[in-house]
Design a protein around this motif. Structure first.
Motif, PDB file in Angstrom:
ATOM      1  N   LEU A 236      16.453  -4.392  -1.484  1.00  0.00           N
ATOM      2  CA  LEU A 236      17.414  -3.628  -0.685  1.00  0.00           C
ATOM      3  C   LEU A 236      16.958  -2.184  -0.539  1.00  0.00           C
ATOM      4  N   ALA A 237      16.901  -1.716   0.686  1.00  0.00           N
ATOM      5  CA  ALA A 237      16.575  -0.310   0.923  1.00  0.00           C
ATOM      6  C   ALA A 237      17.787   0.540   0.556  1.00  0.00           C
ATOM      7  N   LEU A 238      17.532   1.665  -0.089  1.00  0.00           N
ATOM      8  CA  LEU A 238      18.620   2.563  -0.474  1.00  0.00           C
ATOM      9  C   LEU A 238      19.175   3.283   0.745  1.00  0.00           C
TER      10      LEU A 238
ATOM     11  N   PHE B 231       6.645   4.177  -9.213  1.00  0.00           N
ATOM     12  CA  PHE B 231       5.583   3.349  -8.638  1.00  0.00           C
ATOM     13  C   PHE B 231       4.439   4.270  -8.234  1.00  0.00           C
ATOM     14  N   THR B 232       3.214   3.933  -8.641  1.00  0.00           N
ATOM     15  CA  THR B 232       2.035   4.735  -8.296  1.00  0.00           C
ATOM     16  C   THR B 232       1.228   4.011  -7.222  1.00  0.00           C
ATOM     17  N   PRO B 233       1.160   4.557  -6.011  1.00  0.00           N
ATOM     18  CA  PRO B 233       0.411   3.898  -4.931  1.00  0.00           C
ATOM     19  C   PRO B 233      -1.088   3.872  -5.206  1.00  0.00           C
ATOM     20  N   ALA B 234      -1.759   2.870  -4.662  1.00  0.00           N
ATOM     21  CA  ALA B 234      -3.215   2.785  -4.783  1.00  0.00           C
ATOM     22  C   ALA B 234      -3.878   3.919  -4.013  1.00  0.00           C
ATOM     23  N   ASP B 235      -3.286   4.303  -2.892  1.00  0.00           N
ATOM     24  CA  ASP B 235      -3.800   5.395  -2.073  1.00  0.00           C
ATOM     25  C   ASP B 235      -3.374   6.715  -2.700  1.00  0.00           C
ATOM     26  N   ARG B 236      -4.345   7.508  -3.130  1.00  0.00           N
ATOM     27  CA  ARG B 236      -4.048   8.759  -3.830  1.00  0.00           C
ATOM     28  C   ARG B 236      -3.338   9.772  -2.935  1.00  0.00           C
TER      29      ARG B 236
ATOM     30  N   ARG C  15      -0.166  -5.932  -9.157  1.00  0.00           N
ATOM     31  CA  ARG C  15      -0.210  -5.171  -7.912  1.00  0.00           C
ATOM     32  C   ARG C  15       1.027  -5.554  -7.105  1.00  0.00           C
ATOM     33  N   ILE C  16       1.806  -4.545  -6.706  1.00  0.00           N
ATOM     34  CA  ILE C  16       3.023  -4.825  -5.951  1.00  0.00           C
ATOM     35  C   ILE C  16       3.056  -3.973  -4.685  1.00  0.00           C
ATOM     36  N   MET C  17       3.975  -4.323  -3.783  1.00  0.00           N
ATOM     37  CA  MET C  17       4.201  -3.536  -2.575  1.00  0.00           C
ATOM     38  C   MET C  17       5.576  -2.893  -2.648  1.00  0.00           C
ATOM     39  N   VAL C  18       5.640  -1.633  -2.214  1.00  0.00           N
ATOM     40  CA  VAL C  18       6.887  -0.871  -2.236  1.00  0.00           C
ATOM     41  C   VAL C  18       7.032  -0.134  -0.914  1.00  0.00           C
ATOM     42  N   ALA C  19       8.255  -0.037  -0.405  1.00  0.00           N
ATOM     43  CA  ALA C  19       8.527   0.714   0.826  1.00  0.00           C
ATOM     44  C   ALA C  19       9.365   1.941   0.490  1.00  0.00           C
ATOM     45  N   ILE C  20       9.112   3.036   1.209  1.00  0.00           N
ATOM     46  CA  ILE C  20       9.900   4.263   1.023  1.00  0.00           C
ATOM     47  C   ILE C  20      11.170   4.180   1.859  1.00  0.00           C
ATOM     48  N   ASP C  21      12.300   4.564   1.269  1.00  0.00           N
ATOM     49  CA  ASP C  21      13.585   4.601   1.984  1.00  0.00           C
ATOM     50  C   ASP C  21      13.957   6.014   2.426  1.00  0.00           C
ATOM     51  N   GLY C  22      13.578   7.007   1.647  1.00  0.00           N
ATOM     52  CA  GLY C  22      13.923   8.386   1.987  1.00  0.00           C
ATOM     53  C   GLY C  22      13.422   9.340   0.924  1.00  0.00           C
ATOM     54  N   TRP C  23      13.497  10.636   1.229  1.00  0.00           N
ATOM     55  CA  TRP C  23      13.055  11.640   0.264  1.00  0.00           C
ATOM     56  C   TRP C  23      14.035  12.803   0.306  1.00  0.00           C
TER      57      TRP C  23
ATOM     58  N   GLY D 141      12.490   4.478  -3.014  1.00  0.00           N
ATOM     59  CA  GLY D 141      12.053   3.293  -2.274  1.00  0.00           C
ATOM     60  C   GLY D 141      12.572   2.019  -2.886  1.00  0.00           C
ATOM     61  N   HIS D 142      12.032   0.904  -2.424  1.00  0.00           N
ATOM     62  CA  HIS D 142      12.455  -0.393  -2.961  1.00  0.00           C
ATOM     63  C   HIS D 142      11.266  -1.350  -3.045  1.00  0.00           C
ATOM     64  N   PHE D 143      11.352  -2.281  -3.953  1.00  0.00           N
ATOM     65  CA  PHE D 143      10.328  -3.307  -4.166  1.00  0.00           C
ATOM     66  C   PHE D 143      10.284  -4.252  -2.969  1.00  0.00           C
TER      67      PHE D 143
END
Length: 987
Positions: free
Chosen positions: A245-247, A407-412, A431-439, A448-450
């Protein structure tokens, strides 16, 4: 009357009524009435550039025969049903079969929920789909893909053209409120429609919305409506969906502190007016891979005096994420600074209260030379977020039973992301994928969310999947829709092909490629003519014969743009039946080709050229080494060998002529891995060795590309697809000039010719590798070559090749640009017909933008694959001792190239675990003094090389200085251990 074109009926009736008759008059009245109810039109006026007024009428047709898509409906069904009659999903809230209707915001923000296999039988309204298309291209693509998945049972309902669900926008109503009302009207229609079809049965419609006002109005209309989180929580036996669920903004504020950490972003209206009046600049933010506290904004608008703005410090970065489109405010010139020379060894601190003032202070320090200063500024607002799901790893919270983790992204270049998950223990080491919801402005990290678990970190399949996802490489299997356009097997050349093509099967053509190549694009031949001249031919696979414009196969190839070559793996642009079989110009089989044939004299001067669709039969498929061996072996004098010798002799003349005109001969370290035949791990690694035959093939591919470029431009000056290489701005050469100057050499950069001559003359006594190092550095100064449409640009020049015009024609199996060029050339020689998109320069430009993006990402993916296999190679090697050269000097480190492995790494001199040596950095040299020793570019050093696997997320090659010996810095030379020999394969 269902299904008629009423406009046609109306015209026909008017004609008949002219002949009289009461019955016909009555029919006309009926048609007029129906047409009035089925056709909506809007009329408005628009002022033209010349000052005139243009009346515009937009007609909106309505129908009453649009199918609802459900199995239960027997009345309006006219095709295979999409929505299931027994649409069951276990829920505490909805114990009955039901269809879901998400509103626009649910679709935009909860796409990771909706694409989950559990969620089925969803009605996507036209209103929602159109809004999503305008607001987020990635989400639009994902939902379109879900609609095309039969197992998902997603149905698109065109409510904007249905007579009973279309609504007009009311006076004073916002576009957003009108669309919310349209969604409620469509949901109400479905509710009533299905109730009639099931005699008030149990099949229901559930509206999902997170908008409080929309939810209240839907409840007043008697609709079943829930918030997305409310509905997902109710699903039985699927708690992992909660992690996806996206926040929402309210939720994000709850999990952040009250302390203001970042400046407020300005509203869009102020940003737009600020850009218009020159107060702000708009551009794309690029984060620094080596320094998370620094980035640049590349200004998008042409004609701007400033093309990039430097940002330093978290406050000035102000929550911008890599690739975001932002508005920046430029500081006064007295506040401009130079880019940092500091390389940060680790990621940003783990704890949120870490003091970063000291790190930020290290970034500063204005050099005395004002020419090094860069325009500097700060982000005042974000215009467009370009967020995507990011791959990486979870850093589990030390607090027991905590649900919030970092969560630490692979892309620095991407900041850490805070997520909520209940399965943290199971995700550690994955290795997981995460999406950003807001800052939020009061949060150190974005929320973000898983999204997805990709597999165990370090596993080859998992890491390959990560690098493909991170570089946006399309790698899903080809769909059945795409495969349906492949030719039926067995395939053979037809009589019709023989009639319309030149039969060149008698020619002694052959291919020369790397070992193991199966997608053979090109073959060559050279033979002597009766008049004493030479005939030289380049024959290219005729891929455009099999891929016709506009079908699913063509669209997929256009989307992928290029084949991606990884270590031991190839991601094809076209299905394997074409890439490795029917289009591949393998030896001793008949194949369709597109031939470029020249008549030349013995001085490689072209007398005439012609292009033709052809049929060939390659006489040999050779590797570069095999072709070289034939050329060098004086005992071999067969037709193939004679052809190769003729080609090689002409190629040398062509190359010397190109170099004389100013073509650059650059260098880039490339490596070849030898792979264990059992484990498929790399067991040896060495720099690639180039032979004369590499250059031979390259010269004729270049000649064919230039010849074809001129031909298609002569025929289609407005829509030729060409390729250019822009000349670099003078500032790009600063580091190259400094490196040469440190050895008392002068590099001229006024033109490609001046640069080429300078590089040719740049030698240092007793230092044979110096010139190679200089050419490697010169390569780093270059701009990226790009595709463009001739009608949209005036600068065609290819800087690196010193050619006034250039394109790509010779690799259509692996490059979509070449397929377009083939189509243009075929039309130019009357071998094929044109089509609208081919002649549309705006569509060509959009295509070129995608191709440029795909090629760039493919290069990055290939480099990432080499880096990963390099780590695998050093994993079991222990510590290796090697010689190298300093490529770059930084404020706290030296960057070293190991020629044997084509490997780059850093030796750091600032230590966290022990006292650091005295450092003195001079940006003019640049030089770095460590204790009493001064390092400069291209100095020879000896280092130890090992794999640092302490951070499984970012494993890296670690180098330590052995020579020169500096007390407290250098390490002792390790002893090497002999290795057992294993069977190996080339990769």
């Amino acid at each position: 009357c269902r299904g008629f074109n009423w406009r046609t009926v109306h015209t026909w009736v008017n004609c008949v009524v002219c002949f009289g008759g009461t019955a016909l008059q009555n029919l006309k009245t009926t048609v007029d009435t129906v047409l009035w109810t089925m056709l909506k039109s809007k009329t408005f006026v628009k002022k033209t550039r010349s000052g005139g007024v243009l009346k515009i009428v937009r007609e909106h047709y309505l129908r009453d025969d649009i199918w609802c898509g459900s199995e239960v409906c027997k009345e309006c069904k006219d095709e295979a049903p999409v929505l299931q009659e027994h649409a069951c999903i276990e829920s505490d809230l909805c114990s009955y079969p039901h269809y879901l209707i998400p509103d626009t915001n649910v679709l935009l923000h909860q796409i990771d929920i909706l694409v989950d296999p559990l969620i089925r039988n969803v009605i996507i309204l036209q209103t929602v789909l159109q809004e999503v298309r305008h607001r987020s291209a990635p989400v639009y693509k994902r939902i379109k893909d879900a609609i095309h998945e039969k197992e998902k049972h997603f149905y698109t309902f065109t409510n904007e053209h249905h007579r009973e669900t279309f609504i007009e926008r009311e006076q004073g109503e916002s576009a957003n409120d009108r669309n919310d009302r349209a969604i409620r009207v469509a949901a109400k229609w479905y509710t009533d429609h299905l109730a009639k079809k099931t005699n008030g049965g149990s099949l229901k419609v559930v509206l999902l919305t997170d908008d409080r006002a929309n939810k209240e109005k839907a409840e007043q209309d008697g609709l079943i409506v829930y918030r997305c989180e409310e509905y997902i929580k109710s699903l039985i036996g699927n708690p992992e969906l909660m992690d996806r669920l996206a926040l929402q903004p309210d939720d994000q504020n709850e999990i952040t502190g009250s302390k203001l950490l970042f400046p407020e972003h300005l509203p869009l209206s102020r940003i737009q007016s600020g850009i218009k009046n020159g107060m702000f600049l708009q551009g794309t933010f690029h984060a620094n891979r080596d320094n998370y506290l620094e980035g640049k904004v590349f200004i998008n608008r042409e004609g701007e005096e400033i093309n990039e703005v430097l940002l330093q410090g978290l406050q000035n970065l102000n929550r911008a994420v890599h690739q975001d489109v932002v508005a920046v405010e430029l500081f006064p010139k007295e506040r401009w600074v130079a880019p940092s020379s500091v390389v940060l060894q680790d990621d940003s601190p783990n704890d949120e209260d870490a003091d970063e003032d000291e790190t930020e202070n290290n970034l500063k320090g204005v050099p005395s030379d004002s020419s090094v200063l860069k325009p500097t500024g700060r982000v005042v607002g974000v215009i467009k977020r370009n967020w995507r799901p990011f791959c990486g790893m979870l850093s589990q919270s030390m607090i027991k039973e905590a649900t919030r983790h970092l969560f630490t992204p692979a892309d620095r270049r991407i900041p850490r992301i805070r997520i909520e998950t209940r399965q943290a223990a199971n995700l550690v080491g994955q290795r997981i994928m995460v999406a950003i919801d807001g800052w939020p402005k009061n949060s150190r990290y974005p929320n973000g969310h898983f999204v997805k678990n990709l597999g165990s970190a370090g596993d080859k399949e998992t890491e390959t999947e990560v690098l493909l996802l991170e570089h946006d490489v399309p790698h899903q299997p080809f769909s059945q829709a795409v495969l349906s356009f492949l030719p039926q097997m067995p395939w053979s050349i037809t009589e019709e092909d023989l009639k319309v093509r030149a039969d060149l099967r008698h020619l002694c053509v052959c291919s020369v490629d790397p070992p193991g190549c199966t997608d053979i694009d090109d073959t060559l031949h050279c033979r002597e003519l009766e008049n004493g001249n030479l005939e030289v031919g380049v024959h290219i696979a005729d891929v455009s014969h099999f891929i016709r414009p506009g079908n699913a196969l063509d669209q997929e190839a256009a989307s992928r743009g290029t084949t991606v070559y990884l270590c031991g793996k190839r991601i094809d642009m076209v299905p394997e039946l074409l890439s490795s079989n029917l289009c591949s110009l393998r030896s001793n089989v008949e194949r369709l080709a597109f031939s470029c044939i020249w008549e030349m004299n013995h001085n490689a001067e072209i007398i005439k050229a012609h292009f033709t669709k052809s049929i060939i039969n390659s006489k040999a498929s050779l590797t570069y080494a095999e072709a070289q061996m034939r050329i060098d072996d004086s005992n071999m004098n067969d037709d193939i060998t004679k052809s190769l010798r003729g080609l090689n002799r002409l190629a040398k003349i062509l190359k010397s002529r190109r170099i004389a005109k100013g073509a650059l001969t650059l260098s880039s370290p490339e490596v070849r891995f030898h792979i264990d035949s059992e484990t498929h791990d790399p067991i040896d690694m060495q720099s690639k060795e180039l032979k004369e035959t590499n250059s031979m093939v390259e010269e004729f591919m270049l000649l064919a590309n230039i010849s074809v470029a001129q031909k298609i431009y002569d025929e289609f000056s407005e829509c030729a697809l060409l390729r250019k290489h822009p000349s670099p701005p003078p500032s790009n050469y600063d580091i190259l000039i400094k490196a040469a100057k440190s050895r008392d050499l002068n590099i001229l950069t006024d033109s490609a010719k001046a640069l080429a001559d300078s590089l040719n003359n740049a030698t240092v006594e007793n230092f044979p590798y110096f010139n190679t190092l200089l050419r490697i550095l010169a390569t780093r100064c270059m701009m990226q070559a790009v595709y463009f449409c001739s009608g949209m640009d005036s600068d065609f020049h290819h800087y690196g090749l010193a050619s006034p015009i250039y394109t790509h024609f010779t690799s259509p199996i692996r490059r979509y640009a070449d397929i377009i060029v083939h189509r243009l050339l075929a039309v130019a020689i009357n071998a094929d017909s044109t089509y609208p998109d081919l002649m549309d320069k705006h569509k060509q430009t959009a295509l070129c933008n995608n191709l440029n993006y795909r090629h760039k990402m493919a290069q990055y993916a290939q480099r990432a694959s080499v880096a990963f296999h390099t780590q695998l190679f050093f994993k079991n090697k222990g510590i290796i001792n090697e010689e190298g050269f300093i490529l770059f000097v930084r404020k706290n480190a030296i960057i070293i190239l190991i020629p044997k492995f084509g490997l780059e790494g850093a030796v750091f001199f600032d230590h966290k675990d022990r006292p650091s040596p005295r450092l003195s950095f001079d940006s003019e040299g640049p030089t770095l003094k460590v204790e009493e020793h001064t390092f400069r570019m291209f100095d020879k050093v000896k280092v130890t090389i090992s794999l640092d696997a302490s951070n499984i997320q970012h494993q890296r090659i670690r180098m330590a200085l052995v020579e020169p010996v500096i007390p407290g810095v250098s390490v002792p030379v390790p002893e090497s251990e002999p290795e057992a020999k294993k069977p190996k394969l080339d990769c």
